[in-house]
Design a protein around this motif. Structure first.
Motif, short mmCIF file in Angstrom:
data_model
loop_
_atom_site.label_atom_id
_atom_site.label_comp_id
_atom_site.label_asym_id
_atom_site.label_seq_id
_atom_site.Cartn_x
_atom_site.Cartn_y
_atom_site.Cartn_z
N MET A 1 11.79 31.69 -1.28
CA MET A 1 11.31 33.41 -0.35
C MET A 1 11.33 32.64 1.35
O MET A 1 10.63 32.06 1.57
CB MET A 1 10.59 34.20 -0.91
N ASN A 2 12.00 33.95 2.35
CA ASN A 2 11.86 33.30 3.82
C ASN A 2 9.97 33.87 4.15
O ASN A 2 10.68 35.19 4.36
CB ASN A 2 12.67 33.66 4.15
N MET A 3 9.44 32.85 3.95
CA MET A 3 7.76 33.61 4.34
C MET A 3 8.60 34.25 6.07
O MET A 3 8.72 32.90 6.37
CB MET A 3 6.79 32.52 4.49
N ALA A 4 7.90 35.02 6.36
CA ALA A 4 8.12 35.09 7.93
C ALA A 4 7.20 35.99 8.60
O ALA A 4 5.97 36.13 7.93
CB ALA A 4 9.65 36.48 7.82
N ARG A 5 6.91 36.57 9.87
CA ARG A 5 5.68 37.32 10.91
C ARG A 5 5.58 38.16 9.89
O ARG A 5 5.46 38.70 9.08
CB ARG A 5 6.00 37.81 11.83
N ARG A 6 4.09 38.50 10.38
CA ARG A 6 2.93 39.84 10.18
C ARG A 6 3.45 41.21 10.63
O ARG A 6 4.02 41.26 12.07
CB ARG A 6 1.60 39.19 10.41
N PHE A 7 4.16 41.95 10.06
CA PHE A 7 4.21 43.51 10.84
C PHE A 7 2.55 44.58 9.99
O PHE A 7 2.41 44.62 9.50
CB PHE A 7 5.26 44.17 10.07
N ILE A 8 2.74 45.73 11.20
CA ILE A 8 1.93 46.55 11.33
C ILE A 8 2.14 48.51 10.49
O ILE A 8 3.30 48.92 10.98
CB ILE A 8 0.71 46.86 12.66
N VAL A 9 1.98 48.73 9.55
CA VAL A 9 1.80 49.81 9.84
C VAL A 9 0.53 51.28 9.68
O VAL A 9 -0.08 49.95 8.89
CB VAL A 9 2.90 49.82 8.36
N GLU A 10 0.57 52.04 9.46
CA GLU A 10 -0.54 53.30 8.67
C GLU A 10 -1.00 52.55 7.41
O GLU A 10 -0.24 52.37 6.77
CB GLU A 10 -0.43 54.46 9.23
N GLY A 11 -2.48 52.88 7.74
CA GLY A 11 -2.28 53.06 5.91
C GLY A 11 -2.54 51.07 5.27
O GLY A 11 -2.24 50.42 6.60
N ASN A 12 -2.92 51.59 4.03
CA ASN A 12 -2.74 50.31 3.12
C ASN A 12 -1.37 50.20 2.56
O ASN A 12 -1.64 51.25 0.90
CB ASN A 12 -3.72 50.35 2.90
N PRO A 13 -0.30 49.58 2.94
CA PRO A 13 0.66 49.10 1.65
C PRO A 13 0.72 49.04 0.37
O PRO A 13 0.14 48.03 -0.08
CB PRO A 13 1.96 48.48 2.48
N GLU A 14 1.40 50.05 -0.58
CA GLU A 14 0.89 49.86 -2.45
C GLU A 14 2.60 49.95 -2.70
O GLU A 14 3.13 51.09 -1.95
CB GLU A 14 -0.30 50.79 -2.57
N GLY A 15 2.53 49.30 -4.19
CA GLY A 15 3.90 49.17 -4.70
C GLY A 15 5.07 49.14 -3.23
O GLY A 15 5.33 48.58 -2.72
N ARG A 16 5.92 49.92 -3.72
CA ARG A 16 7.42 50.51 -3.17
C ARG A 16 6.89 51.37 -2.03
O ARG A 16 6.11 52.60 -2.24
CB ARG A 16 8.20 50.76 -4.11
N PHE A 17 6.92 50.92 -0.81
CA PHE A 17 6.65 52.02 0.95
C PHE A 17 7.74 51.23 1.20
O PHE A 17 8.36 50.92 1.43
CB PHE A 17 5.60 51.77 1.09
N THR A 18 7.79 52.11 2.03
CA THR A 18 8.88 52.23 3.91
C THR A 18 8.07 51.88 4.92
O THR A 18 7.09 52.68 5.21
CB THR A 18 10.01 53.84 3.23
N ILE A 19 9.09 51.10 6.05
CA ILE A 19 8.95 50.29 6.93
C ILE A 19 10.05 51.69 7.84
O ILE A 19 10.83 51.04 8.00
CB ILE A 19 8.99 49.40 7.09
N ALA A 20 9.42 52.69 8.42
CA ALA A 20 10.02 52.97 9.69
C ALA A 20 10.18 52.50 11.23
O ALA A 20 9.54 52.32 11.14
CB ALA A 20 9.87 54.66 9.66
N GLU A 21 10.50 53.35 11.87
CA GLU A 21 11.04 53.35 14.06
C GLU A 21 11.08 51.31 14.41
O GLU A 21 11.33 50.63 13.77
CB GLU A 21 9.80 54.41 13.82
N LYS A 22 9.96 51.90 15.11
CA LYS A 22 9.49 50.24 15.51
C LYS A 22 9.89 49.31 14.85
O LYS A 22 10.42 48.27 14.86
CB LYS A 22 8.15 50.86 16.30
N GLU A 23 8.67 49.23 13.97
CA GLU A 23 8.50 47.93 12.95
C GLU A 23 9.54 47.67 12.56
O GLU A 23 10.56 46.52 12.30
CB GLU A 23 7.51 48.35 12.01
N ALA A 24 10.05 49.03 11.78
CA ALA A 24 11.48 48.60 11.02
C ALA A 24 12.88 47.73 11.89
O ALA A 24 12.93 47.19 11.37
CB ALA A 24 11.93 49.75 10.25
N ARG A 25 12.63 48.24 13.57
CA ARG A 25 13.85 47.58 14.15
C ARG A 25 13.59 46.37 14.55
O ARG A 25 13.58 45.74 14.44
CB ARG A 25 13.96 48.51 15.51
#
Ligand code: SAM
Length: 240
Positions: free
Chosen positions: A1-25
Motif C-alpha cells: 500500500m502506498n501511504m500518501a499525503r493527507r486530504f481534508i473533507v467536510e465532516g467525518n469520513p465513514e465506511g465508503r464515501f466519495t471525495i469530489a471537486e478540488k480535493e479529488a482533483r
C-alpha cells in the motif's frame, strides 16, 4: 500500500464515501491510483475507484494523531482588519490552538452583517483547514461564528484559565503562569487594533475566578503580534 499525503473533507469520513471537486482533483494530480491508502481527515482510506473529479474510498483505519497538543488552547480574537485576521488564524493553527473564536468589542472597526459574516466565517475556516494541512496536524481547528462581547464572557466558565491580554495590566505573564497551575483548557483573549476600553476590561476580569489579566511587557504590541507572542509562550510552557 502506498501511504500518501493527507486530504481534508467536510465532516467525518465513514465506511465508503466519495471525495469530489478540488480535493479529488488534488488526489488525481498527485498521481494516486486505486489501491493507494491516503489519509482523509484523521482516517486512513483506501482508494476504491477514481476519476478526475471524483474519488471513492473505503475507511480502513484511524490515522495517528499528529501535531495536536494535550493542552487545549482557545484563541478569542477581537475582529481585526481582513488580512490581519487571516494571518492570526493561520498562525494560531500552526502554533497548536484547538479552536479560534472571533468576537466583537467596542473598539472593533470591522463591521460585518448578515451574509458577510457567513462568508467571512467560511473563508476563515478554509484558511484554518489549509494551515492544518500545511503543518501536518491530524485535526481540524474550527473558527467559530463571531460572538458578541456578552456571549464571549459567558463561555469563560468552560476553561481552567482565561488569560486576558490587557494593555493596561501590570502583572506580567511570567508571574501569572508561575503563580498558578495552567490546567488543560486555556483561553487567550486578544483585543482589536483599538484595544479594550476600561469598562470592557473590568467586565472581563469580573467574569470569573479563572480569569487573569496579564501584561505582555511594557511595549504595546500589534494585535497580531500579541496573539503570536502569547500563543508561542503557552506552547513553549505547555507542550511536551
Ligand atoms: N489601543 C491599545 C493602545 O493603544 O494602548 C492597543 C491595543 S493592541 C494594538 C491590541 C491588543 O493586543 C490589546 O487589546 C491586547 O489584547 C494586546 N496587547 C498588545 N500589547 C499588549 C501588552 N503590552 N500587554 C498586554 N496586552 C497587549
Amino acid at each position: 500500500m502506498n501511504m500518501a499525503r493527507r486530504f481534508i473533507v467536510e465532516g467525518n469520513p465513514e465506511g465508503r464515501f466519495t471525495i469530489a471537486e478540488k480535493e479529488a482533483r488534488h488526489i488525481f494530480v498527485l498521481r494516486h491510483k486505486v489501491g493507494d491508502v491516503i489519509q482523509v481527515n484523521n482516517k486512513l482510506c483506501e482508494i476504491i475507484a477514481m476519476q478526475k473529479d471524483e474519488v471513492i474510498c473505503d475507511v480502513v483505519g484511524e490515522a495517528e494523531i499528529r501535531g495536536v497538543p494535550d493542552t487545549k488552547i482557545t484563541l478569542f480574537q477581537a475582529l481585526l482588519k481582513a488580512d490581519k485576521m487571516e494571518f492570526v488564524i493561520q498562525k494560531a493553527v500552526e502554533l497548536g490552538v484547538t479552536s479560534v473564536v472571533p468576537f466583537v468589542s467596542k473598539n472593533v472597526v470591522v463591521k460585518l452583517e448578515g451574509k458577510d459574516k457567513a462568508k467571512k466565517s467560511e473563508r476563515w475556516n478554509k484558511i484554518s483547514v489549509e494551515a492544518s494541512k500545511q503543518c501536518g496536524r491530524s485535526d481540524i481547528v474550527p473558527v467559530s461564528e463571531i460572538l458578541s462581547f456578552e456571549e464571549m464572557l459567558t463561555t469563560f466558565q468552560e476553561y481552567d484559565l482565561v488569560l486576558f491580554a490587557y494593555e493596561n495590566e501590570k502583572e506580567s505573564l511570567k508571574e501569572v503562569l508561575q503563580g498558578r497551575g495552567k490546567g488543560k483548557r486555556i483561553a487567550v483573549v486578544i483585543g482589536a487594533e483599538g484595544g479594550f476600553d476600561a469598562t470592557e476590561a473590568e467586565r472581563v476580569m469580573k467574569a470569573g475566578e479563572n480569569v487573569k489579566s496579564v501584561s505582555l511587557g511594557d511595549r504595546i504590541l500589534r494585535a497580531e503580534t500579541a496573539s503570536l507572542f502569547l500563543l508561542s509562550v503557552l506552547m513553549y510552557e505547555c507542550e511536551e
